[in-house]
Design a protein around this motif. Structure first.
Motif, PDB file in Angstrom:
ATOM      1  N   SER A 120      28.830  58.526   3.154  1.00 29.75           N
ATOM      2  CA  SER A 120      29.242  57.475   4.091  1.00 29.75           C
ATOM      3  C   SER A 120      28.034  56.857   4.776  1.00 29.75           C
ATOM      4  CB  SER A 120      30.271  58.004   5.088  1.00 29.75           C
ATOM      5  OG  SER A 120      29.652  58.821   6.018  1.00 29.75           O
ATOM      6  N   ASN A 121      26.967  57.674   4.989  1.00 30.90           N
ATOM      7  CA  ASN A 121      25.719  57.094   5.490  1.00 30.90           C
ATOM      8  C   ASN A 121      25.205  56.046   4.512  1.00 30.90           C
ATOM      9  OD1 ASN A 121      25.527  58.539   7.792  1.00 30.90           O
ATOM     10  ND2 ASN A 121      24.058  60.045   7.040  1.00 30.90           N
ATOM     11  N   ALA A 122      25.212  56.417   3.227  1.00 32.01           N
ATOM     12  CA  ALA A 122      24.711  55.505   2.195  1.00 32.01           C
ATOM     13  C   ALA A 122      25.561  54.239   2.140  1.00 32.01           C
ATOM     14  CB  ALA A 122      24.713  56.201   0.845  1.00 32.01           C
ATOM     15  N   VAL A 123      26.880  54.407   2.244  1.00 36.42           N
ATOM     16  CA  VAL A 123      27.780  53.234   2.198  1.00 36.42           C
ATOM     17  C   VAL A 123      27.420  52.257   3.312  1.00 36.42           C
ATOM     18  CG1 VAL A 123      30.161  52.504   2.617  1.00 36.42           C
ATOM     19  CG2 VAL A 123      29.703  54.363   1.048  1.00 36.42           C
ATOM     20  N   ALA A 124      27.192  52.832   4.506  1.00 35.25           N
ATOM     21  CA  ALA A 124      26.867  51.965   5.647  1.00 35.25           C
ATOM     22  C   ALA A 124      25.597  51.176   5.364  1.00 35.25           C
ATOM     23  CB  ALA A 124      26.700  52.815   6.901  1.00 35.25           C
ATOM     24  N   GLN A 125      24.626  51.815   4.710  1.00 31.66           N
ATOM     25  CA  GLN A 125      23.366  51.117   4.421  1.00 31.66           C
ATOM     26  C   GLN A 125      23.563  50.025   3.364  1.00 31.66           C
ATOM     27  OE1 GLN A 125      20.541  51.449   5.928  1.00 31.66           O
ATOM     28  NE2 GLN A 125      21.081  53.194   7.203  1.00 31.66           N
ATOM     29  N   PHE A 126      24.259  50.370   2.291  1.00 34.36           N
ATOM     30  CA  PHE A 126      24.404  49.392   1.195  1.00 34.36           C
ATOM     31  C   PHE A 126      25.233  48.192   1.619  1.00 34.36           C
ATOM     32  CE2 PHE A 126      23.203  52.999  -1.597  1.00 34.36           C
ATOM     33  CZ  PHE A 126      22.092  52.392  -2.136  1.00 34.36           C
ATOM     34  N   LYS A 127      26.113  48.428   2.556  1.00 34.39           N
ATOM     35  CA  LYS A 127      26.898  47.326   3.093  1.00 34.39           C
ATOM     36  C   LYS A 127      25.959  46.318   3.748  1.00 34.39           C
ATOM     37  CE  LYS A 127      31.270  47.570   5.605  1.00 34.39           C
ATOM     38  NZ  LYS A 127      31.921  48.601   6.430  1.00 34.39           N
ATOM     39  N   SER A 130      31.009  50.148  -3.502  1.00 37.00           N
ATOM     40  CA  SER A 130      32.265  50.557  -4.133  1.00 37.00           C
ATOM     41  C   SER A 130      32.063  51.861  -4.894  1.00 37.00           C
ATOM     42  CB  SER A 130      32.742  49.490  -5.108  1.00 37.00           C
ATOM     43  OG  SER A 130      32.891  48.280  -4.453  1.00 37.00           O
ATOM     44  N   HIS A 131      30.956  51.937  -5.609  1.00 35.46           N
ATOM     45  CA  HIS A 131      30.693  53.131  -6.409  1.00 35.46           C
ATOM     46  C   HIS A 131      30.621  54.370  -5.512  1.00 35.46           C
ATOM     47  CE1 HIS A 131      29.122  55.922  -9.191  1.00 35.46           C
ATOM     48  NE2 HIS A 131      27.845  55.795  -8.867  1.00 35.46           N
ATOM     49  N   LEU A 132      29.929  54.237  -4.394  1.00 31.30           N
ATOM     50  CA  LEU A 132      29.809  55.367  -3.487  1.00 31.30           C
ATOM     51  C   LEU A 132      31.147  55.713  -2.861  1.00 31.30           C
ATOM     52  CD1 LEU A 132      26.453  54.385  -1.813  1.00 31.30           C
ATOM     53  CD2 LEU A 132      26.846  56.280  -3.352  1.00 31.30           C
ATOM     54  N   MET A 133      31.957  54.683  -2.631  1.00 33.37           N
ATOM     55  CA  MET A 133      33.280  54.956  -2.057  1.00 33.37           C
ATOM     56  C   MET A 133      34.156  55.690  -3.058  1.00 33.37           C
ATOM     57  SD  MET A 133      33.816  51.599   0.202  1.00 33.37           S
ATOM     58  CE  MET A 133      35.418  51.919   0.892  1.00 33.37           C
ATOM     59  N   VAL A 134      33.977  55.364  -4.335  1.00 37.47           N
ATOM     60  CA  VAL A 134      34.702  56.115  -5.361  1.00 37.47           C
ATOM     61  C   VAL A 134      34.276  57.578  -5.297  1.00 37.47           C
ATOM     62  CG1 VAL A 134      34.980  56.432  -7.842  1.00 37.47           C
ATOM     63  CG2 VAL A 134      34.969  54.146  -6.880  1.00 37.47           C
ATOM     64  N   GLN A 135      32.970  57.796  -5.193  1.00 39.73           N
ATOM     65  CA  GLN A 135      32.474  59.177  -5.115  1.00 39.73           C
ATOM     66  C   GLN A 135      33.023  59.885  -3.882  1.00 39.73           C
ATOM     67  OE1 GLN A 135      28.278  59.583  -5.447  1.00 39.73           O
ATOM     68  NE2 GLN A 135      28.162  58.483  -7.374  1.00 39.73           N
ATOM     69  N   MET A 136      33.077  59.149  -2.781  1.00 41.43           N
ATOM     70  CA  MET A 136      33.644  59.745  -1.565  1.00 41.43           C
ATOM     71  C   MET A 136      35.095  60.130  -1.785  1.00 41.43           C
ATOM     72  SD  MET A 136      32.190  57.451   1.521  1.00 41.43           S
ATOM     73  CE  MET A 136      33.065  58.097   2.920  1.00 41.43           C
ATOM     74  N   GLY A 137      35.820  59.213  -2.417  1.00 37.91           N
ATOM     75  CA  GLY A 137      37.225  59.475  -2.696  1.00 37.91           C
ATOM     76  C   GLY A 137      37.370  60.716  -3.557  1.00 37.91           C
ATOM     77  N   GLU A 138      36.530  60.804  -4.576  1.00 39.33           N
ATOM     78  CA  GLU A 138      36.607  61.964  -5.469  1.00 39.33           C
ATOM     79  C   GLU A 138      36.272  63.252  -4.712  1.00 39.33           C
ATOM     80  OE1 GLU A 138      34.074  60.681  -8.621  1.00 39.33           O
ATOM     81  OE2 GLU A 138      35.716  59.687  -9.686  1.00 39.33           O
ATOM     82  N   GLU A 139      35.300  63.138  -3.798  1.00 41.96           N
ATOM     83  CA  GLU A 139      34.916  64.317  -3.033  1.00 41.96           C
ATOM     84  C   GLU A 139      36.053  64.740  -2.098  1.00 41.96           C
ATOM     85  OE1 GLU A 139      31.949  65.520  -4.099  1.00 41.96           O
ATOM     86  OE2 GLU A 139      32.753  67.285  -3.069  1.00 41.96           O
ATOM     87  N   TYR A 140      36.738  63.755  -1.516  1.00 40.34           N
ATOM     88  CA  TYR A 140      37.905  64.082  -0.688  1.00 40.34           C
ATOM     89  C   TYR A 140      38.963  64.769  -1.535  1.00 40.34           C
ATOM     90  CZ  TYR A 140      36.715  61.781   3.714  1.00 40.34           C
ATOM     91  OH  TYR A 140      36.156  61.456   4.914  1.00 40.34           O
ATOM     92  N   TYR A 141      39.073  64.306  -2.781  1.00 41.97           N
ATOM     93  CA  TYR A 141      40.037  64.929  -3.686  1.00 41.97           C
ATOM     94  C   TYR A 141      39.678  66.391  -3.885  1.00 41.97           C
ATOM     95  CZ  TYR A 141      41.826  66.309  -8.265  1.00 41.97           C
ATOM     96  OH  TYR A 141      42.377  66.998  -9.300  1.00 41.97           O
ATOM     97  N   TYR A 142      38.367  66.674  -4.124  1.00 48.52           N
ATOM     98  CA  TYR A 142      37.956  68.069  -4.319  1.00 48.52           C
ATOM     99  C   TYR A 142      38.171  68.854  -3.044  1.00 48.52           C
ATOM    100  CZ  TYR A 142      35.787  66.510  -8.630  1.00 48.52           C
ATOM    101  OH  TYR A 142      35.597  65.986  -9.855  1.00 48.52           O
ATOM    102  N   ALA A 143      38.016  68.186  -1.909  1.00 46.72           N
ATOM    103  CA  ALA A 143      38.198  68.868  -0.629  1.00 46.72           C
ATOM    104  C   ALA A 143      39.678  68.945  -0.254  1.00 46.72           C
ATOM    105  CB  ALA A 143      37.420  68.135   0.453  1.00 46.72           C
ATOM    106  N   THR A 144      40.530  68.593  -1.210  1.00 43.14           N
ATOM    107  CA  THR A 144      41.998  68.588  -1.073  1.00 43.14           C
ATOM    108  C   THR A 144      42.506  67.706   0.069  1.00 43.14           C
ATOM    109  OG1 THR A 144      42.199  70.515   0.347  1.00 43.14           O
ATOM    110  CG2 THR A 144      42.149  70.935  -2.019  1.00 43.14           C
ATOM    111  N   PHE A 173      19.485  54.296  -0.593  1.00 45.13           N
ATOM    112  CA  PHE A 173      19.116  55.002  -1.822  1.00 45.13           C
ATOM    113  C   PHE A 173      18.794  56.470  -1.547  1.00 45.13           C
ATOM    114  CE2 PHE A 173      18.297  50.650  -3.146  1.00 45.13           C
ATOM    115  CZ  PHE A 173      18.947  50.648  -4.374  1.00 45.13           C
ATOM    116  N   TYR A 174      18.156  56.743  -0.392  1.00 44.14           N
ATOM    117  CA  TYR A 174      17.767  58.124  -0.081  1.00 44.14           C
ATOM    118  C   TYR A 174      18.981  58.952   0.304  1.00 44.14           C
ATOM    119  CZ  TYR A 174      13.293  55.959  -0.517  1.00 44.14           C
ATOM    120  OH  TYR A 174      12.244  55.283  -1.040  1.00 44.14           O
ATOM    121  N   TYR A 175      19.906  58.306   1.044  1.00 49.82           N
ATOM    122  CA  TYR A 175      21.140  59.034   1.370  1.00 49.82           C
ATOM    123  C   TYR A 175      21.929  59.305   0.097  1.00 49.82           C
ATOM    124  CZ  TYR A 175      20.399  58.114   6.338  1.00 49.82           C
ATOM    125  OH  TYR A 175      19.890  58.076   7.602  1.00 49.82           O
ATOM    126  N   GLN A 176      21.914  58.320  -0.794  1.00 48.10           N
ATOM    127  CA  GLN A 176      22.657  58.483  -2.036  1.00 48.10           C
ATOM    128  C   GLN A 176      22.084  59.645  -2.831  1.00 48.10           C
ATOM    129  OE1 GLN A 176      21.947  55.555  -4.944  1.00 48.10           O
ATOM    130  NE2 GLN A 176      23.743  56.095  -6.163  1.00 48.10           N
TER     131      GLN A 176
END
Lengths: 139, 984
Positions: free
Chosen positions: B289-296, B305-319, B200-203
């Protein structure tokens, strides 16, 4: 802000989901969806032993910085989730509980409708009105 | 101690260093090194403790001179110092207490825009220390409470609005640091729970990092012409800051007034320009990704899954589109399977953008397919745009860019698309649809669960499109488990490229949105497939053409996708009445997939009848006549008959049942229980055939018999001549019963029942055959086969030859036998009785059955003396009746015998009334008496009494078994020349 949701077992897809304000709707949807993790865990922790005397209200699921998420689960494992703004301190646990009860009653009315097919997404004017009045009360 | 030189040298060393002797520690190179080290350590520890203690005292003494109004800042400083020294002193309780005081003092400071950063920095430091110590003290709840308090106090202290991103960065740091502390505590043994874990704190840290990025993008969007100020306001003389959290351009200034606004402006600008270069996405992704590891770890799959979506979106912004797609693809299926369509649509939209920007054809088409589908919550205009793009791609043109994409990225991708298209020869993609929800739905349905081989197999394929505009396809083909059928089930239509968008619904290959389209197929099954299942393994729908892009939509089995099974379930539950449709249309929901059918053999057109006379009798050759009659229109070829015991019954029955075609001879155990494939030849139309089958049943009970007739016949299906194999089977249950019951008994020559026989004394064997058969039986003959220990007294000939027995009738025989003395006391085998019999049926050639009955054992006893009497069969009143008793000694001893005769009223007699005599071994003595009957009728004879002195067991009772006790006396007859009358 408030989201009323009913998710239907076993797939847990939303039967009904509403939010005010509407601009950040997607975020609410995600919040509700993720809160099902906690609901699932609570249900499995309750076990099968005390089905009759089980408390349907699950209480505060988890606090986030901005919202409080509350859960409620019927005996047939239909889940209700409400998300309330963290700043809204006027809401007591009892009020949340009675709101869930109202939601449950209204849902039961829908289920009693012979033309409603359990599992279909809810399109009911009575349900909408009830949810609207509840949202007015909160916001 | 022993070594004098060493101690002298030590003293000298101490002197030279001005040390007391106590402070010199020698580490001898011996086994006790560890002990010496501990001593040294304790000494150092004590010194350190004393040092820190005095330091704390020193700071405390400074503090006493402080004044709350003027030395506010120093209060915090001193308190922090005391706490820090306590910590070093390993006095964590006091350290925590002092840190807490320091923390409260920080928040008592007057905050202003100019010192806000400094206050927050200090608060952050102290908070970190407190939380760390709380975790160390194993009071995680205190740590969490402190952190919450800290965040609540500082959340609103944004400071300079132009540097708001700094606040967000600070918030990120707070949450991240707390997450790290929490995680560290867990590694040291703390247990976290689902709703309270570092994730939660990483998130939240990631959330503030996102906010920072957003703020930075607003506040730091300076024109490229703006250059970094010179001299650098962030540069200090020493290269470092005197105090943490102060602005480099105004260090040590406590006043809240800005002395130099120009300098201030330059400082802010330089900070903003620096922020511009920060790689925000990288920070965000790391935190996520820290948060994902914890929630897993803490069972939160959806949060993950929600955090992975956010990661995916962030990768998209990072091209970094490839990574973005990888992540999004991974989580998509979870949202799909849970049916959260809004979330799925949002993810798919991002994924479509990524695939567009990378010009990934297959992905682009796949995401388009699903965004056009019924699970997509996109508006009609969006769907329409995507469909047009899809059609463009199919026609080998570049699609229009996705909305809200970075313009530079769009430019780059347009070039990629152009390259890809110019390169395209024939691109064929296969997209498997069952795992997602495409805009074309398919249901294949065989018209029946089974088809006869002489009837064409029929099935329908229903297609339905959910996209906004009609769409054409070029080919529809169905694949079967037997690939030979594939060629018959293809619909193809060549069309011009330009036709693809034509809005006509006339073409057969055009799918109109919302309308169900039916394609009917028909083929003739192969005769080899009789008894097999024909299954649709896949349905392929081909979009586009060979010249442009060609996409094969592949449904596994008879159609259906990720959502269709749930929809089918809902439709099945529904009571809703469906509106009436024109005859040629169907409701999509009412269709059920039927992806397989059975091929069964042609219906036979022959009759099989069985004629027989049940029940069967044990061991007889039971005749079952099979009558086969053809009702076919053409000749039935290669007729084969399989007859016998139906397989699958009790294994013992198989051994006790034999079947043969030859009824003339009895068969033995080697014959089979089932005769397979007896060739019978051809059968002309209407021809009738009779075939007798002989069955031998060795045991009683019910048996099921199978008669199976197969033949080949030519028929024409759909103008195609096929050779069908047909068969008809009949089963019959036949009961087997015993033909007769045989009763055997032993009797004495006086026809009295014997439970044992006496050695060398003749006795009678009586047999009684009682017919139990419902049909008349003929006893052909019977035969007695005696065992070696038995000898016949007279001829053993059958008395029942050719006797016919009706139901319930019986036939008896009697044989006189004798048994020589034996030593065996338990019993002697008598032999066996063989009855040869047959059914008295009109069928001539019924073979004779021999039934062997084993005769019972009999107990043989020896007796010391045998007495038999010679006397006429009857007497006559007043006529002399000579009786001769023979007394035979059966022992090896000389016997003393006392014989006496008791008189009877009916007789006078002459002879020895009482005598005592001796009989030598093996010899016999005769006693002659003359009885003179006095009365007519059945009269008791004068009874003979024998008393053996050596064998007291020999009783008169036994004697009565051998000699008659009564005799019939006839009255005196009248004669024609009666002397007495004449005398009278």
């Amino acid at each position: 802000a408030l989201v009323g949701v009913i998710s239907f077992p076993p797939q847990n897809y939303p039967l009904y989901i509403r939010s005010i304000p509407t601009e950040n709707e997607l975020k609410f949807h995600y919040t509700v969806h993720t809160s099902l993790d906690v609901v699932d865990e609570k249900i499995s922790a309750m076990g099968k032993a005390l089905v009759d005397q089980r408390e349907l209200y699950l209480g505060l699921l988890y606090p986030t910085e901005d919202y409080k998420v509350y859960g409620y689960v019927t005996n047939s494992k239909v889940k209700f989730v409400m998300v309330v703004d963290s700043s809204n301190t006027a809401l007591r646990d009892n009020e949340i509980r009675s709101m869930f009860r109202k939601l449950h009653n209204s849902y039961t009315d829908i289920m009693c409708n012979p033309f409603y097919n359990p599992g279909d997404r809810i399109h009911s004017r009575a349900f909408d009105t009830m949810v609207n009045s509840m949202m007015m009360q909160v916001c | 101690g022993e070594d004098v030189i060493a101690s002298e040298r030590a003293a000298a060393l101490c002197n030279a260093c001005d040390l007391s002797g106590k402070s010199l520690f020698v580490l001898p190179h011996t086994d006790h090194l560890v002990g010496y080290i501990i001593r040294l350590e304790n000494a150092f520890y004590e010194h350190a403790q004393t040092y820190y203690y005095t330091e704390i005292r020193r700071v405390k003494s400074h503090k006493e001179f402080l004044n709350k109004t003027t030395h506010q800042l120093l209060f915090v400083r001193h308190q922090f110092k005391i706490a820090f020294f306590s910590e070093l002193k390993q006095d964590t309780q006091n350290a925590l207490k002092n840190y807490r005081t320091a923390y409260n003092l920080v928040h008592e400071l007057r905050a202003h825009e100019t010192n806000m950063l400094e206050i927050k920095t200090m608060a952050g430091f102290i908070n970190y220390k407190i939380c760390r110590l709380c975790f160390q003290h194993n009071t995680p709840l205190d740590a969490i409470a402190q952190f919450r308090k800290h965040i609540d106090l500082c959340k609103k202290k944004i400071g300079s609005a132009e540097l708001a991103f700094e606040h967000a960065a600070w918030m990120t740091k707070q949450f991240q640091a707390f997450g790290d502390l929490f995680d560290e505590a867990i590694k040291l043994g703390l247990t976290a729970i689902q709703t309270q874990n570092p994730g939660f704190y990483y998130q939240q840290a990631a959330y503030y990092a996102q906010e920072r990025k957003q703020l930075a993008s607003v506040l730091c969007n300076h024109d490229s012409s703006v250059i970094y100020p010179n001299p650098d306001p962030l540069e200090t003389q020493t290269g470092v800051l005197d105090f943490y959290g102060q602005r480099p351009w105004r260090q040590g200034i406590l006043s809240f007034d800005l002395s130099d606004p120009e300098k201030e402006k330059m400082g802010i600008l330089s900070l903003q320009l620096k922020e511009k270069n920060v790689l925000h996405s990288e920070l965000i992704i790391t935190l996520l990704s820290n948060a994902v590891a914890q929630f897993k770890k803490y069972k939160c799959p959806r949060m993950k899954s929600h955090l992975m979506v956010q990661m995916g979106e962030e990768y998209y912004y990072a091209t970094d589109y490839a990574k973005a797609l990888k992540l999004l693809d991974y989580v998509m299926c979870e949202y799909r399977s849970e049916g959260w369509w809004t979330l799925l649509t949002s993810i798919l939209t991002t994924a479509l953008k990524c695939s567009y920007l990378m010009a990934q054809l297959k992905d682009y088409i796949t995401y388009s397919l699903e965004l056009l589908g019924r699970a997509s919550t996109l508006k009609e205009d969006q769907k329409s745009r995507i469909e047009k793009n899809l059609i463009k791609v199919l026609m080998n043109e570049s699609p229009d860019p996705e909305p809200d994409c970075d313009t530079a990225a769009v430019k780059a991708s347009q070039k990629l698309w152009a390259d890809r298209i110019s390169l395209a020869g024939s691109n064929v993609f296969t997209i498997e649809l069952q795992d997602f929800i495409p805009f074309v739905q398919c249901k294949a349905k065989f018209l029946a669960p089974s088809f006869h081989v002489d009837v064409p197999v029929q099935f329908d394929v229903y297609l339905r499109a959910d996209c906004p505009h009609p769409i054409r396809f070029s080919k529809l083909c169905i694949n079967f488990n037997n690939q030979d059928y594939n060629q018959y089930c293809v619909v193809e239509e060549a069309y011009q490229k330009s036709d693809i968008l034509e809005q006509s619904s006339q073409g057969t290959m055009c799918l109109v949105p919302g309308k169900t389209r039916k394609f009917t197929f028909k083929f003739v099954a192969k005769t080899e497939d009789v008894g097999k299942k024909i299954e649709i393994t896949s349905v392929d729908l081909i979009l586009g053409s060979e010249s442009g892009q060609c996409v094969i939509l592949n449904w596994r089995g008879g159609g259906g996708d990720a959502a269709s099974s749930q929809e089918a379930l809902q439709a099945a539950r529904s009571f809703r009445r469906r509106p009436k449709l024109p005859d040629n249309e169907v409701h999509w929901d009412s269709l059920a997939i039927q992806a397989s059918t059975m091929i069964i053999s042609r219906v036979p057109n022959i009759s099989v009848q069985l004629r027989h006379e049940p029940p069967a009798l044990t061991n007889e050759m039971y005749c079952l006549i099979v009558i086969v009659q053809s009702h076919e229109d053409t000749v039935a070829k290669d007729v084969k008959l399989t007859a016998g015991l139906k397989p699958g019954q009790d294994a013992n029955l198989t051994q006790k049942t034999q079947v043969t075609l030859l009824g003339t001879d009895a068969c033995d155990e080697s014959f089979p229980a089932l005769l397979p494939d007896i060739p019978v030849g051809d059968l002309q139309p209407g021809e009738k055939l009779e075939k007798p089958i002989y069955i031998r049943c060795g045991t009683v009970g019910a048996r099921m018999f199978l008669v199976y007739v197969s033949y080949l016949i030519n028929t024409v299906v759909e103008g195609k001549e096929i050779l069908c194999k047909c068969h008809r089977d009949e089963t019959v249950t036949i009961e087997t019963v015993f033909p007769f019951d045989v009763a055997v008994k032993f009797v004495s020559t006086k026809l009295e029942h014997l439970d044992r026989v006496f050695a060398d004394i003749p006795f009678l064997l009586m047999t009684d055959i009682l017919s139990a058969s419902p049909w008349p039986l003929t006893i052909v003959t019977s035969q007695l086969q005696l065992s070696a220990s038995m000898t016949p007294v007279d001829q053993l000939e059958s008395y029942v030859e050719n006797v016919v027995l009706q139901t319930g009738e019986s036939a008896s025989e009697c044989f006189c036998l004798r048994c020589p003395p034996v030593t065996n006391a338990s019993g002697v085998a008598t032999g066996c009785y063989i009855i040869s019999w047959k059914r008295s049926s009109p069928v001539e050639s019924v073979p004779v059955v021999s039934t062997v009955i084993t005769l019972p054992h009999v107990i043989v006893e020896s007796i010391p003396l045998h007495v038999n009497a010679d006397l006429p069969s009857f007497g006559r009143v007043r006529e002399s009746l000579p009786v001769r008793y023979h007394l035979q000694n059966k022992t090896n001893l000389v016997q003393d015998v006392e014989v006496s005769v008791e008189p009877s009223d009916a007789f006078m007699f002459s002879g020895l009334k009482q005598i005592r005599l001796r009989i030598l071994p093996g010899t016999q003595q005769e006693m002659l008496y003359n009885f003179y009957p006095l009365m007519a009728g059945y009269q008791q004879l004068p009874s003979l009494h024998v008393n053996l002195l050596r064998f007291p067991n020999f009783t008169n009772q036994l004697l009565r078994q051998f000699i008659p006790t009564h005799i019939f006396v006839k009255p005196q007859g009248r004669q024609a020349d009666d002397n007495s009358i004449a005398a009278a």
